[in-house]
Design a protein around this motif. Structure first.
Motif, PDB file in Angstrom:
ATOM      1  N   HIS A  74      -6.345   4.144  -5.800  1.00 44.09           N
ATOM      2  CA  HIS A  74      -7.673   3.832  -5.254  1.00 44.09           C
ATOM      3  C   HIS A  74      -8.484   5.105  -5.090  1.00 44.09           C
ATOM      4  O   HIS A  74      -9.671   5.129  -5.402  1.00 44.09           O
ATOM      5  CB  HIS A  74      -7.557   3.137  -3.887  1.00 44.09           C
ATOM      6  N   ALA A  75      -7.857   6.167  -4.557  1.00 43.75           N
ATOM      7  CA  ALA A  75      -8.554   7.428  -4.306  1.00 43.75           C
ATOM      8  C   ALA A  75      -7.548   8.572  -4.423  1.00 43.75           C
ATOM      9  O   ALA A  75      -6.360   8.388  -4.157  1.00 43.75           O
ATOM     10  CB  ALA A  75      -9.181   7.431  -2.913  1.00 43.75           C
ATOM     11  N   ALA A  88      -8.713   7.879  -9.818  1.00 44.47           N
ATOM     12  CA  ALA A  88      -9.145   6.614  -9.216  1.00 44.47           C
ATOM     13  C   ALA A  88      -9.241   5.533 -10.282  1.00 44.47           C
ATOM     14  O   ALA A  88      -9.811   5.736 -11.352  1.00 44.47           O
ATOM     15  CB  ALA A  88     -10.480   6.791  -8.513  1.00 44.47           C
ATOM     16  N   GLY A  89      -8.643   4.379  -9.986  1.00 48.31           N
ATOM     17  CA  GLY A  89      -8.653   3.260 -10.907  1.00 48.31           C
ATOM     18  C   GLY A  89      -7.535   3.283 -11.939  1.00 48.31           C
ATOM     19  O   GLY A  89      -7.372   2.322 -12.683  1.00 48.31           O
ATOM     20  N   GLY A 138      -3.085   4.088  -2.845  1.00 44.27           N
ATOM     21  CA  GLY A 138      -3.409   2.873  -3.579  1.00 44.27           C
ATOM     22  C   GLY A 138      -2.377   1.798  -3.326  1.00 44.27           C
ATOM     23  O   GLY A 138      -1.714   1.782  -2.291  1.00 44.27           O
ATOM     24  N   ASP A 139      -2.234   0.901  -4.286  1.00 46.34           N
ATOM     25  CA  ASP A 139      -1.268  -0.178  -4.204  1.00 46.34           C
ATOM     26  C   ASP A 139      -0.046   0.175  -5.041  1.00 46.34           C
ATOM     27  O   ASP A 139      -0.133   0.970  -5.977  1.00 46.34           O
ATOM     28  CB  ASP A 139      -1.878  -1.479  -4.735  1.00 46.34           C
ATOM     29  N   SER A 160       0.794   5.852  -0.088  1.00 45.45           N
ATOM     30  CA  SER A 160       0.045   7.111  -0.099  1.00 45.45           C
ATOM     31  C   SER A 160       1.041   8.234  -0.336  1.00 45.45           C
ATOM     32  O   SER A 160       2.196   8.165   0.081  1.00 45.45           O
ATOM     33  CB  SER A 160      -0.736   7.338   1.199  1.00 45.45           C
ATOM     34  N   ARG A 215      -1.180   1.974  -8.368  1.00 49.56           N
ATOM     35  CA  ARG A 215      -2.557   1.682  -8.764  1.00 49.56           C
ATOM     36  C   ARG A 215      -3.439   2.513  -7.836  1.00 49.56           C
ATOM     37  O   ARG A 215      -3.569   2.217  -6.650  1.00 49.56           O
ATOM     38  CB  ARG A 215      -2.841   0.198  -8.618  1.00 49.56           C
ATOM     39  N   PHE A 260       0.850  -1.193   0.000  1.00 50.88           N
ATOM     40  CA  PHE A 260       0.000   0.000   0.000  1.00 50.88           C
ATOM     41  C   PHE A 260       0.884   1.241   0.000  1.00 50.88           C
ATOM     42  O   PHE A 260       1.962   1.243   0.600  1.00 50.88           O
ATOM     43  CB  PHE A 260      -0.916   0.010   1.223  1.00 50.88           C
ATOM     44  N   TYR A 289      -2.975  11.150  -3.024  1.00 53.05           N
ATOM     45  CA  TYR A 289      -3.599   9.946  -3.549  1.00 53.05           C
ATOM     46  C   TYR A 289      -3.048   8.739  -2.794  1.00 53.05           C
ATOM     47  O   TYR A 289      -2.025   8.829  -2.113  1.00 53.05           O
ATOM     48  CB  TYR A 289      -3.418   9.799  -5.058  1.00 53.05           C
TER      49      TYR A 289
END
Length: 132
Positions: A86-87, A94-95, A72-73, A46, A84, A44, A70
């Protein structure tokens, strides 16, 4: 010989410059950008970036942000770290996968992001991080 560096941990932003194809440059978060990026061993991540001179109520805009984040992974593919998302404060992220070319500079880590846009111009963001 390419030096490898473990990116797991917390990093502080030392500099952020955007270079445009026309040769111009921009310091999108000012002369003294602040930020943290965290890469957890679990995969993970950030990232948080801000301009301490502009990060006040009402000063944030999508064209010239005073704060951006942001999460994510993350995974490493050769010299590239893949985020990647997530938010993000920019919901369209995102995505998406955001690729960052990694270049170790001694104990520092340079991450280069292609396709960043500021003021309607596209270029590459070069961020230098120092491990905390």
């Amino acid at each position: 010989m390419r030096t490898t560096i473990s990116i797991i941990g917390t990093w502080a932003l030392k500099s952020f410059v955007t270079e445009f194809d026309d040769g111009s440059t921009l310091l999108p978060y000012g002369d003294n950008p602040q930020g943290r990026i965290v890469y957890a061993g679990s995969g993970f991540m950030s990232a948080h970036l801000w301009n301490p001179d502009r990060h006040v109520q009402g000063a944030n805009s999508s064209e010239y942000p005073s704060y951006f984040s942001y999460c994510g992974d993350w995974s490493i593919e050769g010299p590239v770290v893949r985020h990647r998302v997530h938010a993000a404060t920019e919901a369209s992220w995102a995505g998406q996968d955001k690729l960052r070319t990694m270049t170790p500079i001694g104990e520092l880590l340079e991450l280069t992001a292609e396709g960043v846009v500021f003021g309607g111009k596209e270029g590459r963001g070069i961020l230098v991080w120092e491990r905390l």
